[in-house]
Design a protein around this motif. Structure first.
Motif, short mmCIF file in Angstrom:
data_model
loop_
_atom_site.label_atom_id
_atom_site.label_comp_id
_atom_site.label_asym_id
_atom_site.label_seq_id
_atom_site.Cartn_x
_atom_site.Cartn_y
_atom_site.Cartn_z
N HIS A 183 57.51 23.79 54.26
CA HIS A 183 57.49 25.10 53.61
C HIS A 183 57.88 24.99 52.13
CE1 HIS A 183 57.92 27.13 57.79
NE2 HIS A 183 56.66 27.09 57.40
N LEU A 184 58.79 24.07 51.82
CA LEU A 184 59.14 23.83 50.42
C LEU A 184 57.94 23.28 49.66
CD1 LEU A 184 61.21 23.60 48.12
CD2 LEU A 184 61.84 21.34 49.02
N LEU A 185 57.25 22.33 50.28
CA LEU A 185 56.05 21.76 49.66
C LEU A 185 54.99 22.83 49.43
CD1 LEU A 185 54.35 19.33 48.73
CD2 LEU A 185 53.67 19.00 51.12
N GLY A 186 54.81 23.70 50.42
CA GLY A 186 53.82 24.77 50.29
C GLY A 186 54.15 25.72 49.15
N ALA A 187 55.42 26.09 49.05
CA ALA A 187 55.84 27.01 47.99
C ALA A 187 55.64 26.38 46.61
CB ALA A 187 57.31 27.40 48.19
N ILE A 188 56.00 25.11 46.48
CA ILE A 188 55.84 24.41 45.20
C ILE A 188 54.37 24.20 44.88
CG2 ILE A 188 56.25 22.23 43.98
CD1 ILE A 188 58.90 22.01 45.53
N HIS A 189 53.62 23.79 45.88
CA HIS A 189 52.20 23.48 45.73
C HIS A 189 51.42 24.68 45.20
CE1 HIS A 189 48.52 21.26 46.68
NE2 HIS A 189 48.05 22.33 47.28
N PHE A 190 51.56 25.80 45.87
CA PHE A 190 50.81 26.99 45.46
C PHE A 190 51.44 27.67 44.25
CE2 PHE A 190 49.67 26.59 50.02
CZ PHE A 190 48.33 26.30 49.82
N LEU A 250 45.05 35.93 43.52
CA LEU A 250 45.93 36.84 44.26
C LEU A 250 46.35 36.22 45.59
CD1 LEU A 250 44.07 40.22 43.58
CD2 LEU A 250 46.21 39.43 42.53
N ASN A 251 45.41 35.53 46.22
CA ASN A 251 45.73 34.88 47.49
C ASN A 251 46.71 33.72 47.28
OD1 ASN A 251 45.31 34.22 50.39
ND2 ASN A 251 44.40 32.37 49.53
N ALA A 252 46.54 32.98 46.20
CA ALA A 252 47.46 31.87 45.92
C ALA A 252 48.88 32.40 45.69
CB ALA A 252 46.99 31.08 44.70
N ILE A 253 48.97 33.55 45.04
CA ILE A 253 50.28 34.20 44.88
C ILE A 253 50.83 34.58 46.25
CG2 ILE A 253 51.47 36.25 43.98
CD1 ILE A 253 49.52 36.20 41.62
N MET A 254 49.94 35.10 47.10
CA MET A 254 50.34 35.47 48.46
C MET A 254 50.87 34.27 49.22
SD MET A 254 50.33 38.08 50.63
CE MET A 254 49.09 39.18 49.94
N PHE A 297 55.11 31.09 51.78
CA PHE A 297 55.82 29.84 52.03
C PHE A 297 57.26 29.90 51.52
CE2 PHE A 297 51.59 28.22 52.90
CZ PHE A 297 51.85 27.36 53.97
N THR A 298 57.50 30.69 50.49
CA THR A 298 58.87 30.89 50.02
C THR A 298 59.68 31.65 51.07
OG1 THR A 298 58.15 30.90 47.70
CG2 THR A 298 60.31 31.87 48.20
N LEU A 299 59.08 32.70 51.62
CA LEU A 299 59.76 33.46 52.68
C LEU A 299 59.99 32.60 53.92
CD1 LEU A 299 58.03 36.98 52.59
CD2 LEU A 299 60.43 36.47 52.14
N ALA A 300 58.99 31.78 54.25
CA ALA A 300 59.13 30.89 55.41
C ALA A 300 60.28 29.90 55.19
CB ALA A 300 57.83 30.14 55.66
N LEU A 301 60.39 29.40 53.97
CA LEU A 301 61.48 28.48 53.64
C LEU A 301 62.84 29.19 53.75
CD1 LEU A 301 62.55 25.78 52.50
CD2 LEU A 301 62.12 26.71 50.20
N LEU A 302 62.91 30.39 53.21
CA LEU A 302 64.16 31.15 53.28
C LEU A 302 64.52 31.47 54.73
CD1 LEU A 302 63.67 33.60 50.27
CD2 LEU A 302 65.21 31.63 50.39
N ASN A 303 63.49 31.74 55.53
CA ASN A 303 63.75 32.00 56.95
C ASN A 303 64.27 30.75 57.65
OD1 ASN A 303 63.42 33.73 59.46
ND2 ASN A 303 62.11 31.99 59.97
N ASP A 304 63.71 29.59 57.29
CA ASP A 304 64.20 28.33 57.85
C ASP A 304 65.68 28.12 57.53
OD1 ASP A 304 61.66 27.75 58.79
OD2 ASP A 304 61.12 26.52 57.06
#
Length: 234
Positions: free
Chosen positions: A7-14, A47-51, A56-63
């Motif tokens: 999830h961290l990788l996803g947030a950084i990647h996008f 807009l989707n990339a922002i989404m 992924f940021t929310l998923a990371l915070l949830n983790d």
């Protein structure tokens, strides 16, 4: 731990993809293909990339601060938001953007990403925005459990988002006289309406596909959650 790293990788990647697209992809204002009006915020891809960055940021915070248990005694707010965001927007939009982009690209790339934009829009960024979005969201579906909301709620959120976007691209057209996507230039108004309806039908179908796929992959967890919900209702 692997889930947190993913999830961290996803947030950084996008997040980096959005940053690079916003700051470094600058098509000359003299271009007849791209209108400067609304910047990158006129493209569903951006807009989707922002989404995806948000998801992924929310998923990371949830983790880190929430939980991923199938039947928690009390589901944290961040978990509820994450689940709805994935179900109603992140999954169907990513699949829609990827499928429609590469589908139109295969038929005639000039209708979606003209060759004249290649000097400004690097190949790696194209794959971040149109390929990796599908890969990351599918991996997340396979590795993280979420409970889909009631279908009426999920589809209402998705359709509202899509209809707002359709209104937005028409606002841009009537303001500038230019369509956001070249494919709309070759369609007359009746065909545009058909095109919009097909797109809306496709994205809703992708929502249903995601829901079924999630239920297939996480059948035990879904069943536990449903049973738990019935017990609480009693």
């Amino acid at each position: 731990m692997l889930k947190i790293l993913f999830h961290l990788l996803g947030a950084i990647h996008f997040g980096y993809g959005c940053y690079y697209d916003q700051v470094h992809v600058n098509v000359p204002s003299t271009s007849a293909i791209v209108t400067p009006y609304a910047g990158k915020m006129k493209y569903l891809t951006h807009l989707n990339a922002i989404m995806q960055t948000l998801y992924f940021t929310l998923a990371l915070l949830n983790d880190l601060f929430g939980n991923n248990e199938p039947t928690p005694s009390e589901k944290p707010l961040i978990r509820r938001i994450k689940d709805i965001l994935f179900s109603a927007l992140a999954f169907p939009l990513s699949m829609f953007v990827g499928i429609t982009f590469w589908g139109i690209y295969a038929i005639d790339r000039e209708l979606i990403l003209p060759r004249s934009l290649d000097p400004y829009f690097p190949t790696w960024l194209n794959h971040v925005m149109h390929t990796n979005i599908m890969a990351f969201i599918l991996i997340d579906l396979l590795t993280s459990f979420r409970m889909y909301p009631r279908k009426k709620i999920g589809l209402s959120v998705l359709c509202t988002y899509m209809l707002c976007y359709m209104v937005w691209i028409h606002v841009i057209y009537f303001k500038t006289g230019s369509w956001v996507y070249p494919i709309l230039n070759i369609l007359n108004w009746p065909l545009r309406v058909v095109f919009y309806l097909v797109c809306l039908g496709l994205v809703c179908s992708l929502y249903s596909l995601g829901e079924k796929f999630n239920k297939l992959v996480w059948s035990k967890e879904v069943e536990q959650t449903v049973k738990s919900g019935k017990k609480k209702a009693k």
